[in-house]
Scaffold this active site. Structure first.
Site, PDB file in Angstrom:
ATOM      1  CE1 TYR A  76      -0.387 -11.911 -16.053  1.00 39.95           C
ATOM      2  CE2 TYR A  76      -0.472  -9.986 -17.258  1.00 39.95           C
ATOM      3  CZ  TYR A  76       0.126 -10.745 -16.112  1.00 39.95           C
ATOM      4  OH  TYR A  76       0.999 -10.193 -15.274  1.00 39.95           O
ATOM      5  CG  ASP A 126       9.644  -9.743   1.705  1.00 40.02           C
ATOM      6  OD1 ASP A 126       8.522 -10.493   0.908  1.00 40.02           O
ATOM      7  OD2 ASP A 126      10.753  -9.883   1.204  1.00 40.02           O
ATOM      8  N   GLY A 149      -6.909  -4.024 -15.894  1.00 41.15           N
ATOM      9  CA  GLY A 149      -6.265  -3.739 -17.256  1.00 41.15           C
ATOM     10  C   GLY A 149      -4.955  -2.924 -16.701  1.00 41.15           C
ATOM     11  N   GLY A 186       0.785  -1.142   0.091  1.00 41.85           N
ATOM     12  CA  GLY A 186      -0.111   0.228  -0.070  1.00 41.85           C
ATOM     13  C   GLY A 186       0.896   1.390  -0.020  1.00 41.85           C
ATOM     14  N   GLY A 187       2.038   1.035  -0.076  1.00 39.89           N
ATOM     15  CA  GLY A 187       3.112   2.383  -0.042  1.00 39.89           C
ATOM     16  C   GLY A 187       3.096   3.019  -1.506  1.00 39.89           C
TER      17      GLY A 187
HETATM   18  C1  HXC Z   1      14.845 -11.320 -15.586  1.00 38.20           C
HETATM   19  C2  HXC Z   1      15.114 -10.716 -13.341  1.00 38.20           C
HETATM   20  C3  HXC Z   1      14.698  -9.521 -13.398  1.00 38.20           C
HETATM   21  C4  HXC Z   1      14.500  -9.043 -14.865  1.00 38.20           C
HETATM   22  C5  HXC Z   1      15.030  -9.612 -11.446  1.00 38.20           C
HETATM   23  N1  HXC Z   1      15.256 -11.007 -11.975  1.00 38.20           N
HETATM   24  N2  HXC Z   1      14.810  -8.775 -12.302  1.00 38.20           N
HETATM   25  N3  HXC Z   1      15.064 -11.794 -14.185  1.00 38.20           N
HETATM   26  N4  HXC Z   1      14.511  -9.955 -15.753  1.00 38.20           N
HETATM   27  N5  HXC Z   1      13.867  -7.948 -15.404  1.00 38.20           N
HETATM   28  C6  HXC Z   1      15.620 -11.921 -11.037  1.00 38.20           C
HETATM   29  C7  HXC Z   1      17.056 -11.907 -10.384  1.00 38.20           C
HETATM   30  O1  HXC Z   1      17.837 -11.992 -11.416  1.00 38.20           O
HETATM   31  C8  HXC Z   1      17.011 -12.758  -9.388  1.00 38.20           C
HETATM   32  O2  HXC Z   1      17.268 -14.197  -9.738  1.00 38.20           O
HETATM   33  C9  HXC Z   1      15.527 -12.717  -9.078  1.00 38.20           C
HETATM   34  O3  HXC Z   1      14.769 -12.384 -10.040  1.00 38.20           O
HETATM   35  C10 HXC Z   1      15.245 -11.950  -7.736  1.00 38.20           C
HETATM   36  O4  HXC Z   1      15.876 -10.565  -8.106  1.00 38.20           O
HETATM   37  P1  HXC Z   1      16.196  -9.644  -6.857  1.00 38.20           P
HETATM   38  O5  HXC Z   1      16.254  -8.190  -7.515  1.00 38.20           O
HETATM   39  O6  HXC Z   1      17.163 -10.106  -6.051  1.00 38.20           O
HETATM   40  O7  HXC Z   1      14.877  -9.831  -5.920  1.00 38.20           O
HETATM   41  P2  HXC Z   1      13.803  -8.932  -5.149  1.00 38.20           P
HETATM   42  O8  HXC Z   1      14.447  -7.563  -4.870  1.00 38.20           O
HETATM   43  O9  HXC Z   1      12.975  -9.661  -4.346  1.00 38.20           O
HETATM   44  O10 HXC Z   1      12.948  -8.323  -6.340  1.00 38.20           O
HETATM   45  C11 HXC Z   1      11.506  -8.783  -6.963  1.00 38.20           C
HETATM   46  C12 HXC Z   1      11.276  -8.345  -8.280  1.00 38.20           C
HETATM   47  C13 HXC Z   1      11.335  -6.888  -8.394  1.00 38.20           C
HETATM   48  C14 HXC Z   1       9.987  -8.708  -8.508  1.00 38.20           C
HETATM   49  C15 HXC Z   1      12.529  -8.743  -9.219  1.00 38.20           C
HETATM   50  O11 HXC Z   1      11.005  -6.393  -9.796  1.00 38.20           O
HETATM   51  C16 HXC Z   1      10.622  -6.119  -7.526  1.00 38.20           C
HETATM   52  O12 HXC Z   1      10.559  -6.016  -6.146  1.00 38.20           O
HETATM   53  N6  HXC Z   1       9.107  -5.907  -7.658  1.00 38.20           N
HETATM   54  C17 HXC Z   1       8.317  -5.309  -7.050  1.00 38.20           C
HETATM   55  C18 HXC Z   1       7.049  -4.183  -7.621  1.00 38.20           C
HETATM   56  C19 HXC Z   1       6.825  -4.521  -8.924  1.00 38.20           C
HETATM   57  O13 HXC Z   1       7.396  -5.376  -9.569  1.00 38.20           O
HETATM   58  N7  HXC Z   1       5.750  -3.855  -9.498  1.00 38.20           N
HETATM   59  C20 HXC Z   1       4.982  -4.401 -10.585  1.00 38.20           C
HETATM   60  C21 HXC Z   1       3.890  -4.801 -10.396  1.00 38.20           C
HETATM   61  S1  HXC Z   1       2.834  -4.738 -11.925  1.00 38.20           S
HETATM   62  P3  HXC Z   1      18.555 -14.969  -9.529  1.00 38.20           P
HETATM   63  O14 HXC Z   1      18.373 -16.528 -10.096  1.00 38.20           O
HETATM   64  O15 HXC Z   1      19.540 -14.398 -10.386  1.00 38.20           O
HETATM   65  O16 HXC Z   1      18.674 -14.906  -8.258  1.00 38.20           O
HETATM   66  C22 HXC Z   1       2.007  -5.893 -12.473  1.00 38.20           C
HETATM   67  C23 HXC Z   1       0.938  -5.511 -13.473  1.00 38.20           C
HETATM   68  C24 HXC Z   1       0.808  -6.652 -14.341  1.00 38.20           C
HETATM   69  O17 HXC Z   1       1.906  -6.862 -11.739  1.00 38.20           O
HETATM   70  C25 HXC Z   1      -0.402  -6.393 -15.457  1.00 38.20           C
HETATM   71  C26 HXC Z   1       0.002  -5.028 -16.437  1.00 38.20           C
HETATM   72  C27 HXC Z   1      -0.993  -4.790 -17.309  1.00 38.20           C
HETATM   73  P1  NAP Z   2       3.571  -0.944  -7.712  1.00 38.40           P
HETATM   74  O1  NAP Z   2       3.472   0.349  -7.670  1.00 38.40           O
HETATM   75  O2  NAP Z   2       4.997  -1.747  -8.180  1.00 38.40           O
HETATM   76  O3  NAP Z   2       3.112  -1.559  -6.249  1.00 38.40           O
HETATM   77  C1  NAP Z   2       3.713  -2.857  -5.667  1.00 38.40           C
HETATM   78  C2  NAP Z   2       3.791  -2.829  -4.196  1.00 38.40           C
HETATM   79  O4  NAP Z   2       4.180  -4.210  -3.585  1.00 38.40           O
HETATM   80  C3  NAP Z   2       4.932  -1.609  -3.830  1.00 38.40           C
HETATM   81  O5  NAP Z   2       4.443  -0.837  -3.153  1.00 38.40           O
HETATM   82  C4  NAP Z   2       5.852  -2.749  -3.378  1.00 38.40           C
HETATM   83  O6  NAP Z   2       6.695  -2.101  -2.283  1.00 38.40           O
HETATM   84  C5  NAP Z   2       5.094  -3.735  -2.694  1.00 38.40           C
HETATM   85  N1  NAP Z   2       5.918  -5.076  -2.666  1.00 38.40           N
HETATM   86  C6  NAP Z   2       6.541  -5.628  -3.338  1.00 38.40           C
HETATM   87  N2  NAP Z   2       7.236  -6.957  -3.142  1.00 38.40           N
HETATM   88  C7  NAP Z   2       6.481  -6.923  -1.773  1.00 38.40           C
HETATM   89  C8  NAP Z   2       6.970  -8.035  -0.881  1.00 38.40           C
HETATM   90  N3  NAP Z   2       7.496  -8.980  -1.088  1.00 38.40           N
HETATM   91  N4  NAP Z   2       6.383  -7.722   0.266  1.00 38.40           N
HETATM   92  C9  NAP Z   2       5.495  -6.600   0.603  1.00 38.40           C
HETATM   93  N5  NAP Z   2       5.342  -5.779  -0.333  1.00 38.40           N
HETATM   94  C10 NAP Z   2       5.816  -5.768  -1.534  1.00 38.40           C
HETATM   95  O7  NAP Z   2       2.605  -1.649  -8.739  1.00 38.40           O
HETATM   96  P2  NAP Z   2       0.958  -1.549  -9.041  1.00 38.40           P
HETATM   97  O8  NAP Z   2       0.899  -1.246 -10.519  1.00 38.40           O
HETATM   98  O9  NAP Z   2       0.644  -0.432  -8.002  1.00 38.40           O
HETATM   99  O10 NAP Z   2       0.348  -2.892  -8.936  1.00 38.40           O
HETATM  100  C11 NAP Z   2      -0.210  -3.198  -7.809  1.00 38.40           C
HETATM  101  C12 NAP Z   2      -1.336  -4.621  -7.911  1.00 38.40           C
HETATM  102  O11 NAP Z   2      -1.904  -4.241  -9.315  1.00 38.40           O
HETATM  103  C13 NAP Z   2      -0.382  -5.720  -8.098  1.00 38.40           C
HETATM  104  O12 NAP Z   2      -0.963  -6.448  -7.506  1.00 38.40           O
HETATM  105  C14 NAP Z   2      -0.330  -5.818  -9.755  1.00 38.40           C
HETATM  106  O13 NAP Z   2      -0.041  -7.310 -10.040  1.00 38.40           O
HETATM  107  C15 NAP Z   2      -1.853  -5.358  -9.859  1.00 38.40           C
HETATM  108  N6  NAP Z   2      -2.127  -4.916 -11.362  1.00 38.40           N
HETATM  109  C16 NAP Z   2      -1.574  -3.705 -11.826  1.00 38.40           C
HETATM  110  C17 NAP Z   2      -1.626  -3.329 -13.030  1.00 38.40           C
HETATM  111  C18 NAP Z   2      -1.218  -2.011 -13.585  1.00 38.40           C
HETATM  112  O14 NAP Z   2      -1.301  -1.812 -14.771  1.00 38.40           O
HETATM  113  N7  NAP Z   2      -0.715  -0.996 -12.802  1.00 38.40           N
HETATM  114  C19 NAP Z   2      -2.352  -4.081 -14.061  1.00 38.40           C
HETATM  115  C20 NAP Z   2      -3.107  -5.437 -13.585  1.00 38.40           C
HETATM  116  C21 NAP Z   2      -2.702  -5.720 -12.239  1.00 38.40           C
HETATM  117  P3  NAP Z   2       8.132  -2.347  -1.597  1.00 38.40           P
HETATM  118  O15 NAP Z   2       8.930  -2.744  -2.977  1.00 38.40           O
HETATM  119  O16 NAP Z   2       8.643  -1.165  -0.947  1.00 38.40           O
HETATM  120  O17 NAP Z   2       8.010  -3.710  -0.980  1.00 38.40           O
END
Ligand code: HXC
Ligand code: NAP
Length: 285
Positions: free
Chosen positions: A150, A68, A193, A17-18
Site C-alpha cells: 500500500y 531503538d 503482501g 532482526g530479532g
Molecule cells: C491506537 C495505539 C495502539 C493501538 C499503541 N497506540 N497501540 N493507538 N491503537 N492499537 C498508541 C498509544 O496510545 C501511544 O499514543 C502510542 O501509540 C505509543 O504507544 P506505546 O505502546 O507507548 O509505544 P511503543 O512502545 O513505542 O510501541 C509502538 C507500537 C507497538 C507501534 C505502538 O505496536 C510496537 O512496538 N510495534 C512493533 C512491532 C510491530 O508493530 N510489528 C508489526 C509490523 S507489521 P499516546 O498518544 O497515547 O501516547 C506491518 C505489516 C504491514 O507493518 C502490512 C501487512 C499486510
Molecule cells: P515483527 O515480527 O513485529 O517485526 C518487527 C521487528 O521490529 C521486531 O523484531 C521489533 O522488535 C522491531 N522493532 C520495532 N520497533 C523498533 C524500534 N523502535 N527499534 C528497533 N527495532 C524495532 O513484524 P514482521 O511482520 O516481521 O514485519 C517485518 C517488516 O515487514 C516490517 O517492516 C513490516 O512493515 C513489513 N511487512 C510485513 C508484512 C507481513 O505480512 N508480515 C507485510 C508487509 C510488510 P522489538 O519490538 O523488540 O524492538
C-alpha cells in the site's frame, strides 16, 4: 537457490532482526555466508535469535545490538560499534516497523508519531548513519527497505500512520538510489503482501474469522512463505544485482491487482458457473 558463499564478502545489519521476517532474512543471509548483525529493543528476543542464526552457519559472525531505531544518536553509536566488532559493514536492511489497526479519527498524535518515528525516521536514522560511514570510507554498499504494497499507489484505510510512513520510505528509496549511485550505494525495496508473523498477526488480524477474507483477496489463495521473501532479499543484497537500484519489488501472490474491474468475478462463484454465465452472454449476441 544460492551458493553458500553468495554473501560471504558482506556484513549485513537487519533492523528488527530479532523476530518475524527480519529474523528469517538474517538466517538467510547467514546461510549464504554473510556476517549478520540484528538490532531491536528487546534483549531477550535478540539473544535467542542470535543463537538460532549461529546454529545455521558455524563460521559466520553474528551479533546483536539493543537499539531503538528512533534514536539517531543510538543508531550512530551502533554503527560505530559494529564497525569495530566486524571490521566493516556492507549492507543494511531497514526492516524494523510498528503498526496497528485503528480508525484514523481515533488516532492520538502519539500513536501516529510512534509508527512514523519507527518506520520513516528510523529508516532515515539507520540509512543516514550507514550511508555516511560508506561515503567516508569510500566503500560501496547496499540498502534494502522493507515497505508494503500500500506504499505505492493506494494508501490504506485503518493503518494511516504506517501507510504514510511506508510511502515516505519508498520515496526515500528512489531519491537516494539516484543521489547515492555515484558513491556506489544501491538502494532498493521489497513490498511484501501478507506473510504470517507473530508481530503482524497479533496487531493486524482481529480474529480467526478474518483469515478467509484476507486469503480471498489473494489470487494465489495463500500467504507468502518466508523463504520466498528471503530469496528475493538475498538476491537484492548480493553482487548478483549490481545494476539494480531504486526498484521496489512487490511479492504478494498478485494481491495488489485486486482493483482490476472484473477481478471480483473470481470470488463470486465457482469457475465452471462463471463460464456458463459467459456462454449465456455470448449466445445472446
Ligand atoms: C491506537 C495505539 C495502539 C493501538 C499503541 N497506540 N497501540 N493507538 N491503537 N492499537 C498508541 C498509544 O496510545 C501511544 O499514543 C502510542 O501509540 C505509543 O504507544 P506505546 O505502546 O507507548 O509505544 P511503543 O512502545 O513505542 O510501541 C509502538 C507500537 C507497538 C507501534 C505502538 O505496536 C510496537 O512496538 N510495534 C512493533 C512491532 C510491530 O508493530 N510489528 C508489526 C509490523 S507489521 P499516546 O498518544 O497515547 O501516547 C506491518 C505489516 C504491514 O507493518 C502490512 C501487512 C499486510
Ligand atoms: P515483527 O515480527 O513485529 O517485526 C518487527 C521487528 O521490529 C521486531 O523484531 C521489533 O522488535 C522491531 N522493532 C520495532 N520497533 C523498533 C524500534 N523502535 N527499534 C528497533 N527495532 C524495532 O513484524 P514482521 O511482520 O516481521 O514485519 C517485518 C517488516 O515487514 C516490517 O517492516 C513490516 O512493515 C513489513 N511487512 C510485513 C508484512 C507481513 O505480512 N508480515 C507485510 C508487509 C510488510 P522489538 O519490538 O523488540 O524492538
Amino acid at each position: 537457490m544460492f551458493k553458500e558463499d553468495t554473501l560471504s564478502n558482506k556484513t549485513i545489519l537487519v533492523t528488527g532482526g530479532g523476530s518475524g521476517l527480519g529474523l528469517s532474512m538474517a538466517k538467510g543471509f547467514a546461510r549464504t555466508g554473510a556476517n549478520v548483525a540484528i538490532c531491536g529493543r528487546t534483549e531477550e528476543k535478540l539473544l535467542k535469535a542470535v543463537e538460532e542464526i549461529k546454529a545455521i552457519h558455524s563460521s559466520v559472525n553474528v551479533r546483536s545490538y539493543i537499539c531503538d531505531v528512533r534514536d539517531h544518536d543510538a543508531v550512530s553509536e551502533m554503527i560505530t560499534k559494529m564497525v569495530s566488532d566486524f571490521g566493516s559493514i556492507e549492507g543494511l536492511v531497514n526492516n524494523a516497523a510498528g503498526n496497528f489497526l485503528s480508525a484514523s479519527e481515533d488516532l492520538s498524535p502519539g500513536g501516529f508519531k510512534a509508527v512514523v518515528d519507527i518506520v520513516l525516521q528510523g529508516s532515515f536514522n539507520c540509512t543516514h548513519a550507514f550511508g555516511n560511514y560508506l561515503i567516508a570510507q569510500k566503500k560501496e554498499g547496499s540498502i534494502l527497505n522493507i515497505v508494503t504494497t500500500y506504499a505505492e499507489n493506494t494508501g490504506c484505510a485503518f493503518v494511516l500512520p504506517s501507510a504514510c510512513a511506508k510511502s515516505g520510505v519508498l520515496t526515500m528509496t528512489k531519491s537516494l538510489a539516484y543521489e547515492w549511485a555515484e558513491y556506489g550505494i544501491r538502494v532498493n525495496a521489497i513490498a511484501p503482501g501478507p506473510f504470517p508473523t507473530e508481530g503482524a498477526w497479533q496487531r493486524l488480524m482481529p480474529d480467526k474469522s478474518f483469515e478467509q477474507m484476507y486469503l480471498d483477496k489473494i489470487p494465489m489463495k495463500r500467504y507468502g512463505e518466508h523463504k520466498e521473501l528471503v530469496n528475493l532479499a538475498i538476491f537484492l543484497m548480493s553482487d548478483l544485482a549490481p545494476y539494480l537500484t531504486g526498484e521496489s519489488v512487490v511479492i504478494d501472490g498478485g494481491e495488489r491487482l485486486q482493483a482490476g474491474q472484473f477481478n471480483f468475478l473470481n470470488n463470486l462463484m465457482p469457475r465452471e458457473q462463471l463460464k456458463q454465465a459467459f456462454k449465456m452472454l455470448k449466445s445472446k449476441k
